[in-house]
Scaffold this active site. Sequence first.
Site, PDB file in Angstrom:
ATOM      1  CE  LYS A  12      -4.117  -2.083   2.117  1.00 38.98           C
ATOM      2  NZ  LYS A  12      -5.097  -1.985   3.241  1.00 38.98           N
ATOM      3  CG  PHE A  60     -13.523   1.894   6.886  1.00 38.88           C
ATOM      4  CD1 PHE A  60     -12.958   1.340   5.743  1.00 38.88           C
ATOM      5  CD2 PHE A  60     -14.280   1.074   7.714  1.00 38.88           C
ATOM      6  CE1 PHE A  60     -13.153  -0.001   5.434  1.00 38.88           C
ATOM      7  CE2 PHE A  60     -14.473  -0.271   7.405  1.00 38.88           C
ATOM      8  CZ  PHE A  60     -13.911  -0.809   6.258  1.00 38.88           C
ATOM      9  NE  ARG A  88      -7.278 -12.392   5.242  1.00 35.76           N
ATOM     10  CZ  ARG A  88      -7.628 -11.129   4.993  1.00 35.76           C
ATOM     11  NH1 ARG A  88      -7.501 -10.619   3.781  1.00 35.76           N
ATOM     12  NH2 ARG A  88      -8.103 -10.368   5.941  1.00 35.76           N
ATOM     13  CB  THR A  94      -7.527  -5.771   9.569  1.00 32.72           C
ATOM     14  OG1 THR A  94      -8.016  -6.916   8.866  1.00 32.72           O
ATOM     15  CG2 THR A  94      -7.870  -4.503   8.807  1.00 32.72           C
ATOM     16  NE  ARG A 105      -2.806  -5.711   6.775  1.00 36.94           N
ATOM     17  CZ  ARG A 105      -3.958  -6.266   6.407  1.00 36.94           C
ATOM     18  NH1 ARG A 105      -4.477  -7.244   7.123  1.00 36.94           N
ATOM     19  NH2 ARG A 105      -4.581  -5.842   5.330  1.00 36.94           N
ATOM     20  CG  ASN A 115      -3.851  -2.256   6.786  1.00 36.91           C
ATOM     21  OD1 ASN A 115      -3.660  -1.817   5.659  1.00 36.91           O
ATOM     22  ND2 ASN A 115      -4.901  -2.982   7.100  1.00 36.91           N
ATOM     23  CG  HIS A 118      -5.494  -5.911  -0.522  1.00 39.60           C
ATOM     24  ND1 HIS A 118      -6.738  -5.811   0.061  1.00 39.60           N
ATOM     25  CD2 HIS A 118      -5.626  -6.799  -1.546  1.00 39.60           C
ATOM     26  CE1 HIS A 118      -7.586  -6.586  -0.594  1.00 39.60           C
ATOM     27  NE2 HIS A 118      -6.939  -7.204  -1.582  1.00 39.60           N
TER      28      HIS A 118
HETATM   29  P1  GDP Z   1      -8.304  -6.736   5.224  1.00 45.21           P
HETATM   30  O1  GDP Z   1      -8.932  -7.841   4.408  1.00 45.21           O
HETATM   31  O2  GDP Z   1      -7.507  -7.262   6.398  1.00 45.21           O
HETATM   32  O3  GDP Z   1      -7.516  -5.750   4.394  1.00 45.21           O
HETATM   33  O4  GDP Z   1      -9.501  -5.926   5.916  1.00 45.21           O
HETATM   34  P2  GDP Z   1     -10.917  -5.403   5.342  1.00 45.21           P
HETATM   35  O5  GDP Z   1     -11.272  -6.078   4.034  1.00 45.21           O
HETATM   36  O6  GDP Z   1     -11.898  -5.505   6.465  1.00 45.21           O
HETATM   37  O7  GDP Z   1     -10.696  -3.850   5.069  1.00 45.21           O
HETATM   38  C1  GDP Z   1     -10.034  -3.367   3.929  1.00 45.21           C
HETATM   39  C2  GDP Z   1      -9.107  -2.245   4.332  1.00 45.21           C
HETATM   40  O8  GDP Z   1      -9.893  -1.146   4.809  1.00 45.21           O
HETATM   41  C3  GDP Z   1      -8.164  -2.567   5.474  1.00 45.21           C
HETATM   42  O9  GDP Z   1      -6.999  -3.255   5.059  1.00 45.21           O
HETATM   43  C4  GDP Z   1      -7.856  -1.184   6.013  1.00 45.21           C
HETATM   44  O10 GDP Z   1      -6.896  -0.488   5.197  1.00 45.21           O
HETATM   45  C5  GDP Z   1      -9.210  -0.496   5.873  1.00 45.21           C
HETATM   46  N1  GDP Z   1     -10.033  -0.638   7.096  1.00 45.21           N
HETATM   47  C6  GDP Z   1     -10.622  -1.771   7.570  1.00 45.21           C
HETATM   48  N2  GDP Z   1     -11.329  -1.523   8.691  1.00 45.21           N
HETATM   49  C7  GDP Z   1     -11.181  -0.205   8.939  1.00 45.21           C
HETATM   50  C8  GDP Z   1     -11.681   0.664   9.967  1.00 45.21           C
HETATM   51  O11 GDP Z   1     -12.423   0.250  10.872  1.00 45.21           O
HETATM   52  N3  GDP Z   1     -11.314   1.975   9.875  1.00 45.21           N
HETATM   53  C9  GDP Z   1     -10.529   2.469   8.882  1.00 45.21           C
HETATM   54  N4  GDP Z   1     -10.211   3.784   8.875  1.00 45.21           N
HETATM   55  N5  GDP Z   1     -10.036   1.678   7.901  1.00 45.21           N
HETATM   56  C10 GDP Z   1     -10.357   0.366   7.920  1.00 45.21           C
END
Ligand code: GDP
Length: 141
Positions: A12, A60, A88, A94, A105, A115, A118
Site C-alpha cells: 500500500k 471508513f 494473510r 488488519t 502489518r 496497514n 492488502h
Molecule cells: P483486510 O482484508 O484485512 O484488508 O480488511 P478489510 O477487508 O476488512 O478492510 C479493507 C481495508 O480497509 C483494510 O486493510 C484497512 O486499510 C481499511 N479498514 C478496515 N477496517 C477499517 C476501519 O475500521 N477503519 C478504517 N479507517 N479503515 C479500515
Amino acid sequence: MTQNERTLAIIKPDAVADGHAGAILTLIEKAGFKILAMRMMHLNRQQAEGFYDVHRGKPFFESLVKFMTEGRIIVLALERENAILKWREVMGATNPVNAAEGTIRKLYGASIERNAAHGSDAPETADYELRYFFSSVDLLP
Ligand code: GDP
C-alpha cells in the site's frame, strides 16, 4: 499432490512511500511465494473505489479511498500452496495492534487503515482482484 493457489497482494501507499517495498518483497520470497506478476501504479479515485466496492457505504470508505490514492502502490500476483491464507498470515491482522510479531502489518503498519498491505480473502475475491489489475497473459504459469 498439493494444488497451487493464487492471491492478489498490494504493497500500500504508506509502505511504498516509507521505503519498505524491498523488505516486503523479501518477506514474500522468503515465505515461498512465486511472484507471477508485479506492477507499480498510482490509483485514481475511480480505480480505488472500484477495487474496494464491497466497502462502499462503510464509515471508513471515503478515508480508505483517499489513502489508497495518495501515492504509488505495488500490485502483485502471488502463487503457492494455500496462497490466500498463507499471505494473510504473513500480513497479519488488519489492525497492526492485533497483528502477530514479525508480520508485515506489525512491522510496517501504523493504524487499522494505514496497514501496509492488502491480500485477497477468498478464492472468488482473489479471482476478481487478480483480473482487476492483470490480464490473462500476465498470469500465464
Ligand atoms: P483486510 O482484508 O484485512 O484488508 O480488511 P478489510 O477487508 O476488512 O478492510 C479493507 C481495508 O480497509 C483494510 O486493510 C484497512 O486499510 C481499511 N479498514 C478496515 N477496517 C477499517 C476501519 O475500521 N477503519 C478504517 N479507517 N479503515 C479500515
